[in-house]
Design a protein around this motif. Sequence first.
Motif, PDB file in Angstrom:
ATOM      1  N   VAL A 108       0.741  -1.252  -0.084  1.00 59.78           N
ATOM      2  CA  VAL A 108       0.028   0.002  -0.084  1.00 59.78           C
ATOM      3  C   VAL A 108       0.928   1.030  -0.204  1.00 59.78           C
ATOM      4  CG1 VAL A 108      -1.636   1.248   1.520  1.00 59.78           C
ATOM      5  CG2 VAL A 108      -1.867  -1.032   1.275  1.00 59.78           C
ATOM      6  N   ARG A 133      -8.014  -0.051  -9.254  1.00 62.09           N
ATOM      7  CA  ARG A 133      -8.243   0.248  -7.945  1.00 62.09           C
ATOM      8  C   ARG A 133      -7.044  -0.222  -7.047  1.00 62.09           C
ATOM      9  NH1 ARG A 133     -13.737  -1.051  -8.564  1.00 62.09           N
ATOM     10  NH2 ARG A 133     -13.391  -2.924  -7.321  1.00 62.09           N
ATOM     11  N   ARG A 136      -4.234   2.139  -7.702  1.00 63.87           N
ATOM     12  CA  ARG A 136      -4.138   3.377  -7.274  1.00 63.87           C
ATOM     13  C   ARG A 136      -3.790   3.232  -5.778  1.00 63.87           C
ATOM     14  NH1 ARG A 136      -7.228   5.872  -3.507  1.00 63.87           N
ATOM     15  NH2 ARG A 136      -7.356   8.010  -3.708  1.00 63.87           N
ATOM     16  N   SER A 137      -4.146   1.945  -5.157  1.00 59.53           N
ATOM     17  CA  SER A 137      -3.785   1.776  -3.801  1.00 59.53           C
ATOM     18  C   SER A 137      -2.278   1.590  -3.376  1.00 59.53           C
ATOM     19  CB  SER A 137      -4.465   0.555  -3.241  1.00 59.53           C
ATOM     20  OG  SER A 137      -4.214   0.183  -1.868  1.00 59.53           O
ATOM     21  N   THR A 138      -1.619   1.016  -4.394  1.00 61.17           N
ATOM     22  CA  THR A 138      -0.183   0.847  -4.301  1.00 61.17           C
ATOM     23  C   THR A 138       0.631   2.118  -4.576  1.00 61.17           C
ATOM     24  OG1 THR A 138       1.651  -0.657  -4.383  1.00 61.17           O
ATOM     25  CG2 THR A 138       0.484   0.223  -6.637  1.00 61.17           C
ATOM     26  N   ARG A 207      -2.947   9.663  -8.879  1.00 61.84           N
ATOM     27  CA  ARG A 207      -3.916   9.395  -7.805  1.00 61.84           C
ATOM     28  C   ARG A 207      -4.607  10.581  -6.988  1.00 61.84           C
ATOM     29  NH1 ARG A 207      -2.987   5.543  -2.385  1.00 61.84           N
ATOM     30  NH2 ARG A 207      -4.225   6.748  -1.141  1.00 61.84           N
TER      31      ARG A 207
END
Length: 211
Positions: A108, A133, A136-138, A207
Motif C-alpha cells: 500500500v 483500484r 491506485r492503492s499501491t 492518484r
Amino acid sequence: MTLDPEAVQQIVERTLGHYQSRAEAFWEGTRNHDVAQNIDALLRHIRGAPPFTLLDFGCGPGRDLRAFVELGHRAIGLEGAQALAEMARSHSGCEVWQQDFLHLLLPVAHFDGIFANASLFHVPRQELPRVLRALRSTLKPGGVLFSSNPRGENQESINGDRYGAYYDLSTWRGYLVDAGFAELEHYYRPAGLPCEQQPWLASVWRRAEPA
C-alpha cells in the motif's frame, strides 16, 4: 461479454501461455522499441525529488526496467509469464514479482509511479475496475500512473491465444476516473503520424485524493 470466474482464469492462462512459449521471440521483437516518450511522460509528472520508486507493470523481458535504473531510479517489475520474469531479472538486475494481473499482492502507498506500457489491455474488461483500484492503492498519495494501450471501439477479442480489450479515449477515461485517478495528459503514438496511423493511446494519471 460477461464471463464466469473460470472463463476469466482461462483467458489469463491462455494469454500468459502465449508469452511464456514465445519469450525469446518477444524479446527479439521488442528490445529495440523506442518508448522514451512514454518514460518521459511518466517521470515528468511525478512530484518530489528523484530517485523515484517505480513499478513496471507487465515488465516483459525487462527493457524498460533497465532504462529506469540507468536513469537513476529504483524499479521493480511485475510479470505473469515465468520465462519473461526470469529474463527481466537477468537483463535488468531488478527485483521482479511474478504475479498475474488478476491476483495482485501489492504494498500500500509504496510507489511514486507505475509504468503500464502495453499491459493493461490484457486485463479482462469486467476485471479492469478492480485492477485499477489495486494500482491506485499501491501508489503513494499524488503518485502517477502511465498507460499505453492499442486503441479501438471498446471491443474485446481473442487474437490467437491473447485476450485484448481496445478502448477509445472516452471509455478509458471513464474507467480511470471511476477508479480514483485524475487525468494529466494523453496522446497517440507513434508521434508525428496522421491519427489513422497512430494505433496506441497513451495517457497519464495522478492518484486523486478525496476532497
